[in-house]
Write a protein that holds these residues in place. Structure first.
Motif, short mmCIF file in Angstrom:
data_model
loop_
_atom_site.label_atom_id
_atom_site.label_comp_id
_atom_site.label_asym_id
_atom_site.label_seq_id
_atom_site.Cartn_x
_atom_site.Cartn_y
_atom_site.Cartn_z
N MET A 1 -11.43 -10.32 -35.87
CA MET A 1 -11.26 -11.76 -36.01
C MET A 1 -12.43 -12.30 -36.84
SD MET A 1 -9.55 -14.62 -35.00
CE MET A 1 -8.45 -13.79 -33.89
N GLN A 2 -12.10 -13.05 -37.88
CA GLN A 2 -13.15 -13.67 -38.68
C GLN A 2 -13.81 -14.79 -37.89
OE1 GLN A 2 -10.70 -14.22 -42.32
NE2 GLN A 2 -12.53 -13.44 -43.33
N ASP A 3 -15.00 -15.17 -38.29
CA ASP A 3 -15.79 -16.19 -37.61
C ASP A 3 -15.81 -17.45 -38.45
OD1 ASP A 3 -17.66 -17.72 -36.28
OD2 ASP A 3 -19.24 -16.20 -36.32
N PRO B 1 -20.91 -18.77 -42.55
CA PRO B 1 -20.78 -19.25 -43.94
C PRO B 1 -19.96 -18.30 -44.81
CG PRO B 1 -23.05 -19.46 -43.20
CD PRO B 1 -22.32 -18.71 -42.13
N LEU B 2 -20.15 -17.01 -44.66
CA LEU B 2 -19.40 -16.03 -45.46
C LEU B 2 -17.91 -16.07 -45.15
CD1 LEU B 2 -19.43 -13.66 -47.48
CD2 LEU B 2 -19.80 -12.14 -45.53
N ALA C 1 -16.19 -18.51 -43.65
CA ALA C 1 -15.65 -19.81 -44.03
C ALA C 1 -15.36 -19.84 -45.53
CB ALA C 1 -16.61 -20.93 -43.63
N GLN C 2 -16.27 -19.29 -46.33
CA GLN C 2 -16.07 -19.24 -47.78
C GLN C 2 -14.88 -18.36 -48.14
OE1 GLN C 2 -17.63 -21.26 -50.11
NE2 GLN C 2 -15.93 -20.47 -51.32
N GLN C 3 -14.68 -17.29 -47.40
CA GLN C 3 -13.51 -16.44 -47.66
C GLN C 3 -12.21 -17.19 -47.42
OE1 GLN C 3 -14.25 -12.90 -45.30
NE2 GLN C 3 -15.50 -11.98 -46.92
N TYR C 4 -12.16 -18.01 -46.38
CA TYR C 4 -10.98 -18.85 -46.16
C TYR C 4 -10.79 -19.81 -47.32
CZ TYR C 4 -10.27 -17.27 -41.38
OH TYR C 4 -10.01 -16.51 -40.27
N ILE C 5 -11.87 -20.43 -47.75
CA ILE C 5 -11.80 -21.39 -48.86
C ILE C 5 -11.33 -20.69 -50.14
CG2 ILE C 5 -13.21 -22.87 -50.35
CD1 ILE C 5 -14.85 -23.51 -47.72
N LYS D 1 -17.01 -28.52 -42.75
CA LYS D 1 -17.64 -29.32 -41.69
C LYS D 1 -17.75 -28.51 -40.40
CE LYS D 1 -17.27 -33.78 -39.36
NZ LYS D 1 -16.62 -35.10 -39.38
N THR D 2 -16.70 -27.79 -40.06
CA THR D 2 -16.70 -26.97 -38.85
C THR D 2 -17.78 -25.90 -38.93
OG1 THR D 2 -14.34 -27.40 -38.56
CG2 THR D 2 -15.26 -25.50 -37.38
N GLN D 3 -17.86 -25.23 -40.07
CA GLN D 3 -18.87 -24.19 -40.26
C GLN D 3 -20.26 -24.78 -40.15
OE1 GLN D 3 -21.02 -23.52 -43.35
NE2 GLN D 3 -21.98 -22.25 -41.80
N GLN D 4 -20.47 -25.94 -40.78
CA GLN D 4 -21.80 -26.55 -40.78
C GLN D 4 -22.21 -27.06 -39.40
OE1 GLN D 4 -21.30 -29.37 -43.96
NE2 GLN D 4 -21.43 -27.79 -45.53
N LEU D 5 -21.27 -27.60 -38.64
CA LEU D 5 -21.59 -28.04 -37.28
C LEU D 5 -21.97 -26.85 -36.42
CD1 LEU D 5 -18.86 -30.74 -36.64
CD2 LEU D 5 -21.34 -31.10 -36.79
N GLY D 6 -21.29 -25.74 -36.64
CA GLY D 6 -21.65 -24.50 -35.98
C GLY D 6 -21.08 -24.31 -34.58
N ARG D 7 -21.25 -23.11 -34.15
CA ARG D 7 -20.76 -22.64 -32.86
C ARG D 7 -21.23 -23.53 -31.70
NH1 ARG D 7 -18.50 -18.02 -31.19
NH2 ARG D 7 -18.29 -17.17 -33.28
#
Length: 151
Positions: free
Chosen positions: A1-3, A7-8, A10-14, A109-115
């Motif tokens: 499962m991707q995270d 940042p990596l 999230a960029q792959q999804y983008i 935004k989700t990636q930047q807010l973080g876990r």
């Protein structure tokens, strides 16, 4: 499962989203690519625009938390052509570029807010979720529909 918080990843999804065009054909399902982008945005609208979608009533909330949640937040991929919840059903044409831009913004935004921002956060449909459950739900939904369009 991707995270989704990485940042990596999230960029792959983008990057995958950026490979879509208004003419990208679907492999299964009924929604067009513009409708799927709008559909994917609904998950993020429930997080970042909480009043936009009505919360489930008592009975629906009970059913969602007790029967649907486990299948939604686990790491098993969704099957093709599974039923779509009413608030996620898209009708008519959508603005491909606008929906794509919104989705990329929500992912960033989700990636930047973080876990940490998501650990214990209340879900519109499922109540309190762990950061891992949020990740699983968002990541596998993205994967499901990006695979639907071959990216």
């Amino acid at each position: 499962m991707q995270d989704i918080f990485s940042p990596l990843d999230a960029q792959q999804y983008i990057d995958r989203i950026n490979r879509l065009t208004p003419e990208t054909p679907r492999k299964w399902g009924k929604m067009s690519v513009d409708q799927v982008l709008a559909h994917l945005n609904v998950s993020y609208e429930t997080i970042y625009e909480p009043g936009k979608h009505p919360k489930p009533g008592f009975i629906a909330a009970f059913l969602l938390k007790n029967f649907v949640k486990k299948k939604t937040v686990n790491e098993l991929p969704y099957k093709q052509n599974i039923p779509t919840a009413p608030m996620f059903i898209m009708k008519g044409d959508k603005d491909f570029e606008a929906e794509k831009k919104r989705l990329i913004g929500y992912i960033q935004k989700t990636q930047q807010l973080g876990r940490e921002a998501f650990d214990g956060k209340i879900s519109h449909s499922f109540g309190k979720l762990t950061a891992q459950e949020w990740n699983n739900m968002l990541a596998k939904h993205l994967n499901h529909h990006l695979e639907q369009f071959g990216v």
